[in-house]
Design a protein around this motif. Structure first.
Motif, PDB file in Angstrom:
ATOM      1  N   LYS A  10       0.815  -1.215   0.000  1.00  0.00           N
ATOM      2  CA  LYS A  10       0.000   0.000   0.000  1.00  0.00           C
ATOM      3  C   LYS A  10       0.849   1.265   0.000  1.00  0.00           C
ATOM      4  O   LYS A  10       0.320   2.375   0.051  1.00  0.00           O
ATOM      5  CB  LYS A  10      -0.932   0.009   1.218  1.00  0.00           C
ATOM      6  N   GLY A  11       2.176   1.096  -0.026  1.00  0.00           N
ATOM      7  CA  GLY A  11       3.056   2.256  -0.063  1.00  0.00           C
ATOM      8  C   GLY A  11       3.458   2.788   1.296  1.00  0.00           C
ATOM      9  O   GLY A  11       4.145   3.818   1.381  1.00  0.00           O
ATOM     10  N   ASN A  12       3.068   2.096   2.367  1.00  0.00           N
ATOM     11  CA  ASN A  12       3.479   2.524   3.704  1.00  0.00           C
ATOM     12  C   ASN A  12       4.972   2.256   3.886  1.00  0.00           C
ATOM     13  O   ASN A  12       5.446   1.145   3.654  1.00  0.00           O
ATOM     14  CB  ASN A  12       2.686   1.767   4.772  1.00  0.00           C
ATOM     15  N   VAL A  13       5.722   3.246   4.311  1.00  0.00           N
ATOM     16  CA  VAL A  13       7.169   3.135   4.458  1.00  0.00           C
ATOM     17  C   VAL A  13       7.516   2.533   5.822  1.00  0.00           C
ATOM     18  O   VAL A  13       7.032   2.996   6.854  1.00  0.00           O
ATOM     19  CB  VAL A  13       7.838   4.519   4.319  1.00  0.00           C
ATOM     20  N   LEU A  14       8.338   1.468   5.798  1.00  0.00           N
ATOM     21  CA  LEU A  14       8.713   0.744   7.020  1.00  0.00           C
ATOM     22  C   LEU A  14       7.480   0.509   7.890  1.00  0.00           C
ATOM     23  O   LEU A  14       7.396   0.979   9.035  1.00  0.00           O
ATOM     24  CB  LEU A  14       9.781   1.508   7.798  1.00  0.00           C
ATOM     25  N   PRO A  15       6.508  -0.220   7.374  1.00  0.00           N
ATOM     26  CA  PRO A  15       5.200  -0.332   8.040  1.00  0.00           C
ATOM     27  C   PRO A  15       5.221  -1.118   9.338  1.00  0.00           C
ATOM     28  O   PRO A  15       4.398  -0.859  10.222  1.00  0.00           O
ATOM     29  CB  PRO A  15       4.345  -1.053   6.997  1.00  0.00           C
ATOM     30  N   ASP A  16       6.126  -2.087   9.438  1.00  0.00           N
ATOM     31  CA  ASP A  16       6.131  -2.968  10.604  1.00  0.00           C
ATOM     32  C   ASP A  16       7.513  -3.050  11.224  1.00  0.00           C
ATOM     33  O   ASP A  16       8.533  -2.915  10.541  1.00  0.00           O
ATOM     34  CB  ASP A  16       5.688  -4.388  10.223  1.00  0.00           C
TER      35      ASP A  16
END
Length: 402
Positions: free
Chosen positions: A336-342
């Motif tokens: 979804k394009g989230n940067v460093l999501p986890d």
């Protein structure tokens, strides 16, 4: 991961729990955002890799504030304990049933010696914080030993007759205690050259085994609480001289700082060594004195100790590492394009396949290889992950890229 919070009455355990779980941000749809009354979410604090990569991240299941990553950890407030708990006195059975689920324990102790063995107020300095630690450990050891003593000979016989390793039989007997066979085997190895000698163990030897197994599998971090009181210095020193892991702590000051932050009186992150006054905030004389007390404590000791106790349990006692999974190793994003999501907490020596298993069982089943986002090198299933690794998992399953 589950940390258990233990301690007798009036030592500040509830204050510690309230302070540790009061970071006023919800973590999206993280499974434990909605909590039961005695289980909350606290956070392990680390430096985020976003600063290393020079990017602005937008985490989904953890928090990043000014380059500091807060990773959710469950914290269980466990029922109080009194002497004789291993024999069912007080809430002993409830305490031990809860404590068995925890991966590590944080024992909140009145370092100021302002309470007796039952938690009743006494003149500060006259209570014995060391005895509080010892009796909890002894009760836990006695309870663990009681689970093994009553059919120890049968366990050893069945192990021999069925050609099954003794640690497997003990693990089955202690199922539900979050104690694995490797921990049991290591403990047996400390006591006897070969498992066969275990048949001759006396009750005292089983108790020694139980103690060593508890130390290995249920590490305890002592939060030397009420350290802001004058009488605490001697207690902190005694605890530090006798216990392996002790953190000087003032849960009352931590709760004060968190509440002042929520009211926008100060700027403060859990674990910080200072706070910033909001120049536009209006405070009364009592609030001013309380914040001055907190400032003095932070200046002297570097933190209130609450965050340090949590980090000590996660990273020193359990030796977990932080790993960042991504689906695009170039942009460091998810689909979804989230940067460093986890940011995931994993035991030391975990592999990319272990990381895949934590993300989703199907991804683990179809695991092909991983990619190191820094070097862009392929990593096999047996690669040992390092702290702060940023990893892409390539899997044969449809959802196989993280």
């Amino acid at each position: 991961m589950l940390l258990g919070l233990i301690g007798k009455a009036n030592v500040g355990k509830s204050t510690f729990f309230n302070a540790a779980t009061d970071l006023d941000v919800q973590c999206g749809n993280y499974p434990f955002t909605t909590i039961s009354p005695n289980v909350g979410i606290t956070y392990a604090r680390v430096r985020c890799v976003c600063r290393e990569f020079g990017i602005q991240d937008n985490p989904v299941h953890s928090l990043c504030i000014d380059g500091i990553r807060f990773i959710p950890v469950r914290l269980m407030d466990i029922a109080g304990l009194i002497p004789g708990a291993s024999k069912g006195k007080g809430l002993g059975n409830k305490f031990l049933d809860d404590a068995r689920q925890a991966d590590a324990l944080i024992h909140v102790v009145d370092a100021a010696g302002s309470t007796d063995s039952e938690g009743r107020p006494v003149t500060p300095g006259t209570g014995d914080p060391l005895s509080d630690v010892q009796f909890v450990e002894e009760e836990f050891d006695q309870w663990l030993a009681s689970m093994l003593t009553r059919d120890w000979n049968k366990l050893v016989r069945d192990s021999s007759s069925q050609s099954v390793k003794l640690e497997h039989m003990i693990s089955a007997r202690l199922s539900g205690l979050s104690i694995n066979e490797i921990e049991i085997a290591g403990t047996i190895g400390e006591l006897v050259p070969s498992a066969g000698e275990a048949a001759q163990w006396s009750e005292d030897k089983i108790l020694r085994f139980s103690k060593k197994l508890r130390v290995r599998s249920k590490p305890i971090v002592v939060a030397a609480n009420k350290a802001d009181l004058q009488s605490a210095e001697h207690g902190v020193r005694r605890l530090s001289d006798t216990q392996e892991s002790v953190v000087r702590c003032s849960s009352e000051l931590e709760l004060l700082l968190r509440r002042a932050t929520k009211k926008k009186i100060i700027g403060y992150l859990p674990g910080d060594g200072n706070f910033r006054m909001n120049v536009s905030a209006s405070i009364n004389e009592q609030q001013k004195q309380a914040l001055q007390k907190a400032h003095t404590f932070l200046s002297r000791y570097g933190s209130t100790g609450v965050q340090e106790a949590i980090n000590t349990a996660v990273f020193n006692s359990l030796k977990f590492i932080v790993v960042y999974p991504v689906e695009d190793e170039l942009k460091l994003t998810d689909k979804k394009g989230n940067v460093l999501p986890d940011a995931h907490l994993l035991p030391a020596n975990s592999t990319p396949r272990d990381l895949a298993e934590k993300i989703h069982a199907e991804i683990s089943k179809g695991f092909l290889y991983a990619i190191d986002a820094r070097s862009k090198m392929r990593l096999g299933a047996d690669y040992r992950l390092k702290n702060n690794d940023v990893i892409k998992i390539v899997s044969a399953t449809r959802s196989g890229r993280r």
